[in-house]
Motif scaffolding. Structure first.
Motif, PDB file in Angstrom:
ATOM      1  N   TYR A   1      15.231  50.188  -6.953  1.00  0.00           N
ATOM      2  CA  TYR A   1      15.181  48.907  -7.640  1.00  0.00           C
ATOM      3  C   TYR A   1      15.983  47.822  -6.911  1.00  0.00           C
ATOM      4  O   TYR A   1      16.174  46.735  -7.432  1.00  0.00           O
TER       5      TYR A   1
ATOM      6  N   ASN B   1      12.624  44.002 -12.524  1.00  0.00           N
ATOM      7  CA  ASN B   1      11.752  45.170 -12.388  1.00  0.00           C
ATOM      8  C   ASN B   1      12.481  46.506 -12.430  1.00  0.00           C
ATOM      9  O   ASN B   1      11.875  47.539 -12.172  1.00  0.00           O
ATOM     10  N   LYS B   2      13.764  46.485 -12.746  1.00  0.00           N
ATOM     11  CA  LYS B   2      14.481  47.765 -12.800  1.00  0.00           C
ATOM     12  C   LYS B   2      13.937  48.596 -13.962  1.00  0.00           C
ATOM     13  O   LYS B   2      13.535  48.068 -14.998  1.00  0.00           O
ATOM     14  N   GLY B   3      13.920  49.921 -13.751  1.00  0.00           N
ATOM     15  CA  GLY B   3      13.352  50.820 -14.765  1.00  0.00           C
ATOM     16  C   GLY B   3      14.256  51.995 -15.020  1.00  0.00           C
ATOM     17  O   GLY B   3      15.438  51.985 -14.667  1.00  0.00           O
ATOM     18  N   THR B   4      13.701  53.006 -15.633  1.00  0.00           N
ATOM     19  CA  THR B   4      14.479  54.193 -15.991  1.00  0.00           C
ATOM     20  C   THR B   4      14.006  55.434 -15.259  1.00  0.00           C
ATOM     21  O   THR B   4      14.449  56.534 -15.569  1.00  0.00           O
ATOM     22  N   THR B   5      13.081  55.316 -14.341  1.00  0.00           N
ATOM     23  CA  THR B   5      12.608  56.460 -13.568  1.00  0.00           C
ATOM     24  C   THR B   5      12.747  56.134 -12.088  1.00  0.00           C
ATOM     25  O   THR B   5      12.802  54.976 -11.685  1.00  0.00           O
TER      26      THR B   5
END
Length: 245
Positions: free
Chosen positions: A224, A214-218
């Motif tokens: 995370y 589930n890691k993201g860029t925001t």
């Protein structure tokens, strides 16, 4: 008269041959092999180690790299038992984001990193028989305290200045381990290659690890990370250098 002179000359030649052989045989072992009269009292080692998580913690963590340093003292003169202290560190999870922070004083380029580290320190003892071979096996045990620390670090990418360091979670837990190793002895007897394989373990403890799915860029990198409670066991493979003095 001539036969007496001849016998005297032969006798002198035989004496010289015998004297040469005695000198050669007595000097030979000293030249070809390093003779150990007294074992050094100190042993210092530094290792690069690869940590492979085992069940149950292997479902939460990946393989990681770290380092290990130790210093040991020979308990008794010329005996193969040493004891001392050690410190090791390995990264368990890391996630980095880069972004620009807009402020009235101007834009700041930020690199924000969240990570969880496992640091360990304690006492160690080992049995190091000097077999006088090229390969010398040994066994070593350890007991200490492990620190699981999760933190967020903000760095200015332009100046490389650390803007802020936030400790998100810190936990201490007892730790123990056992290694079987090999010293590879070169011509310089007191500097040795050092290979080890063993186990590192600790009882159940709270720690944070990156949620890879589930890691993201925001958002912030620490967002995370998830909190877990688990015992930890790792297979440890390491290589380094040991120095005796």
């Amino acid at each position: 008269m001539n036969s007496g002179v001849l016998w005297s000359g032969n006798q002198s030649a035989w004496y010289r041959v015998i004297l040469f052989q005695v000198c050669f045989l007595s000097a030979g072992p000293g030249i070809s092999q390093y003779v150990i009269n007294a074992l050094p009292r100190w042993l210092v080692s530094i290792h690069l180690q690869h940590m492979v998580p085992q069940s149950p913690v292997k479902q939460l963590l990946h393989d990681e790299w770290g380092y290990h340093v130790e210093a040991q003292y020979r308990i008794q003169y010329n005996k193969p038992f040493l004891a001392g202290g050690y410190f090791s560190e390995v990264g368990l999870s890391k996630y980095v984001l880069k972004y620009t922070f807009s402020d009235v004083d101007g834009d700041v380029n930020i690199r924000e990193k969240a990570n969880t580290r496992r640091m360990e320190a304690g006492v160690t003892a080992g049995f190091y028989p000097e077999i006088n071979w090229l390969i010398q096996p040994y066994v070593q045990g350890r007991f200490g305290m492990a620190l699981f620390q999760s933190s967020s670090i903000l760095v200015d990418r332009d100046t490389q200045e650390t803007l802020e360091r936030i400790s998100e979670l810190t936990r201490f837990v007892p730790s123990y381990g056992l290694d079987v190793g090999l010293h590879i002895v070169p011509n310089i007897w007191y500097i040795r290659g050092d290979l080890r394989v063993g186990l590192v373990a600790n009882p159940s403890v709270d720690f944070m690890s990156l949620d890879e799915a589930n890691k993201g860029t925001t958002g912030f990198p620490i967002d995370y990370f998830e909190r877990h409670t688990s015992a930890g066991t790792w297979l440890k493979i390491s290589a380094g250098v040991s120095y005796l003095f």
